[in-house]
Design an enzyme around this catalytic site. Structure first.
Site, PDB file in Angstrom:
ATOM      1  N   GLU A  97       0.743  -1.194   0.065  1.00  0.00           N
ATOM      2  CA  GLU A  97      -0.093   0.050   0.009  1.00  0.00           C
ATOM      3  C   GLU A  97       0.671   1.259  -0.168  1.00  0.00           C
ATOM      4  OE1 GLU A  97      -2.517   1.540  -0.474  1.00  0.00           O
ATOM      5  OE2 GLU A  97      -4.477   0.439   0.655  1.00  0.00           O
ATOM      6  N   ASP A  98       0.409   2.244  -0.817  1.00  0.00           N
ATOM      7  CA  ASP A  98       1.159   3.722  -0.759  1.00  0.00           C
ATOM      8  C   ASP A  98       0.927   4.077   0.722  1.00  0.00           C
ATOM      9  OD1 ASP A  98      -1.557   4.176  -1.065  1.00  0.00           O
ATOM     10  OD2 ASP A  98      -1.254   5.516  -2.536  1.00  0.00           O
ATOM     11  N   ASP A 101      -4.221   5.795   5.804  1.00  0.00           N
ATOM     12  CA  ASP A 101      -4.875   6.958   6.345  1.00  0.00           C
ATOM     13  C   ASP A 101      -5.608   6.404   7.430  1.00  0.00           C
ATOM     14  OD1 ASP A 101      -5.434   9.873   6.591  1.00  0.00           O
ATOM     15  OD2 ASP A 101      -6.806   9.709   4.807  1.00  0.00           O
ATOM     16  N   PHE A 150      -1.254  16.090   3.868  1.00  0.00           N
ATOM     17  CA  PHE A 150      -1.813  15.668   2.562  1.00  0.00           C
ATOM     18  C   PHE A 150      -0.511  15.491   1.557  1.00  0.00           C
ATOM     19  CE2 PHE A 150      -3.368  14.492  -1.604  1.00  0.00           C
ATOM     20  CZ  PHE A 150      -4.375  13.735  -1.152  1.00  0.00           C
ATOM     21  N   ARG A 163       2.028  11.910  -9.321  1.00  0.00           N
ATOM     22  CA  ARG A 163       2.719  10.680  -9.080  1.00  0.00           C
ATOM     23  C   ARG A 163       3.927  10.396  -9.664  1.00  0.00           C
ATOM     24  NH1 ARG A 163      -2.335   7.652  -7.728  1.00  0.00           N
ATOM     25  NH2 ARG A 163      -4.141   8.062  -8.697  1.00  0.00           N
TER      26      ARG A 163
HETATM   27  P1  IMP Z   1      -7.727   5.267   3.771  1.00  0.00           P
HETATM   28  O1  IMP Z   1      -8.778   4.494   3.734  1.00  0.00           O
HETATM   29  O2  IMP Z   1      -8.345   6.334   4.603  1.00  0.00           O
HETATM   30  O3  IMP Z   1      -6.721   4.385   4.914  1.00  0.00           O
HETATM   31  O4  IMP Z   1      -6.908   5.590   2.733  1.00  0.00           O
HETATM   32  C1  IMP Z   1      -6.168   5.122   1.797  1.00  0.00           C
HETATM   33  C2  IMP Z   1      -5.970   5.696   0.376  1.00  0.00           C
HETATM   34  O5  IMP Z   1      -6.378   7.134   0.468  1.00  0.00           O
HETATM   35  C3  IMP Z   1      -4.498   5.754  -0.107  1.00  0.00           C
HETATM   36  O6  IMP Z   1      -4.404   4.493  -0.742  1.00  0.00           O
HETATM   37  C4  IMP Z   1      -4.374   6.790  -0.876  1.00  0.00           C
HETATM   38  O7  IMP Z   1      -5.153   6.672  -2.072  1.00  0.00           O
HETATM   39  C5  IMP Z   1      -5.303   7.983  -0.304  1.00  0.00           C
HETATM   40  N1  IMP Z   1      -4.621   8.893   0.481  1.00  0.00           N
HETATM   41  C6  IMP Z   1      -4.708   9.029   2.013  1.00  0.00           C
HETATM   42  N2  IMP Z   1      -3.839  10.101   2.324  1.00  0.00           N
HETATM   43  C7  IMP Z   1      -3.485  10.528   1.158  1.00  0.00           C
HETATM   44  C8  IMP Z   1      -2.289  11.445   1.014  1.00  0.00           C
HETATM   45  O8  IMP Z   1      -1.807  12.173   1.988  1.00  0.00           O
HETATM   46  N3  IMP Z   1      -1.836  11.748  -0.215  1.00  0.00           N
HETATM   47  C9  IMP Z   1      -2.377  10.993  -1.133  1.00  0.00           C
HETATM   48  N4  IMP Z   1      -3.409  10.099  -1.186  1.00  0.00           N
HETATM   49  C10 IMP Z   1      -3.605   9.723   0.206  1.00  0.00           C
HETATM   50 MG    MG Z   2      -5.053   8.036  -4.306  1.00  0.00          MG
END
Ligand code: IMP
Ligand code: MG
Length: 173
Positions: A97-98, A101, A150, A163
């Site tokens: 995973e990138d 959050d 962010f 990206r």
């Molecule tokens: P989560 O479901 O809230 O954990 O969100 C995960 C996804 O939200 C990641 O795989 C990203 O694609 C996107 N995301 C969350 N925070 C960021 C950020 O700071 N920059 C860019 N994408 C983010």
């Molecule tokens: Mg994204």
């Protein structure tokens, strides 16, 4: 032209961390064959570097997921946009995973993947924002913890932009 994002992790810092993660993963999975599951789109850069840092026979799979609109806030809705090309039953799966959050995407993915009967499922995340956690998920391998900002670059986007940035940066206000 917008101001460029403010650098948080340089390419050299990222490279060193990814190399260390790869070595740790290779040691932990020694003697096993591994499926690296790259979660698209954000993980494509990290997964490409990580794969080359893991000195083991491995297979790469891609799973397309959308959890964000063109905004900097989570929609809380996870949509699978592209499925795996092969079964993962009996495999050792490492989700790449990138960023974690709220944790909503990852917890949803874990559930979906466990239903396909892999032998093990672990998680390798490049970034984690602990202060934003809504659904706690275990991260077995982590690149860096960050504050509630962010970030873009190294695969991460804002409205599909940035990206290709070679570093991780914070969007300029
Ligand atoms: P989560 O479901 O809230 O954990 O969100 C995960 C996804 O939200 C990641 O795989 C990203 O694609 C996107 N995301 C969350 N925070 C960021 C950020 O700071 N920059 C860019 N994408 C983010
Ligand atoms: Mg994204």
């Amino acid at each position: 032209m917008d101001a460029p994002p403010i650098e948080l992790f340089s390419p050299a810092v990222i490279r060193a961390r990814v190399t260390a993660l790869g070595a740790q993963i290779a040691a932990d999975y020694a003697g096993k064959s591994l499926v690296l599951l790259c979660v698209l789109k954000g993980s494509f850069v990290f997964a490409a570097d990580l794969a080359r840092a893991i000195d083991l026979p491995l297979r790469v799979e891609f799973l397309g997921v959308r959890s964000y609109g063109d905004d900097t806030r989570s929609s809380g809705v996870v949509q699978i946009t592209q499925d795996l090309t092969r079964p993962i039953a009996g495999d050792h799966v490492l989700i790449v995973e990138d960023i974690v959050d709220t944790g909503l995407t990852l917890s949803y993915l874990r559930e979906q993947l466990l239903a396909r009967m892999p032998t093990t499922v672990k998680v390798c995340a490049f970034l984690h924002k602990p202060s934003r956690t809504v659904t706690p998920v275990e991260i077995d391998y982590l690149g860096f913890k960050i504050d509630d900002v962010f970030v873009v670059g190294y695969g991460l986007d804002h409205a599909e932009r940035y990206r290709n940035l070679p570093y991780v940066g914070v969007l300029a206000p």
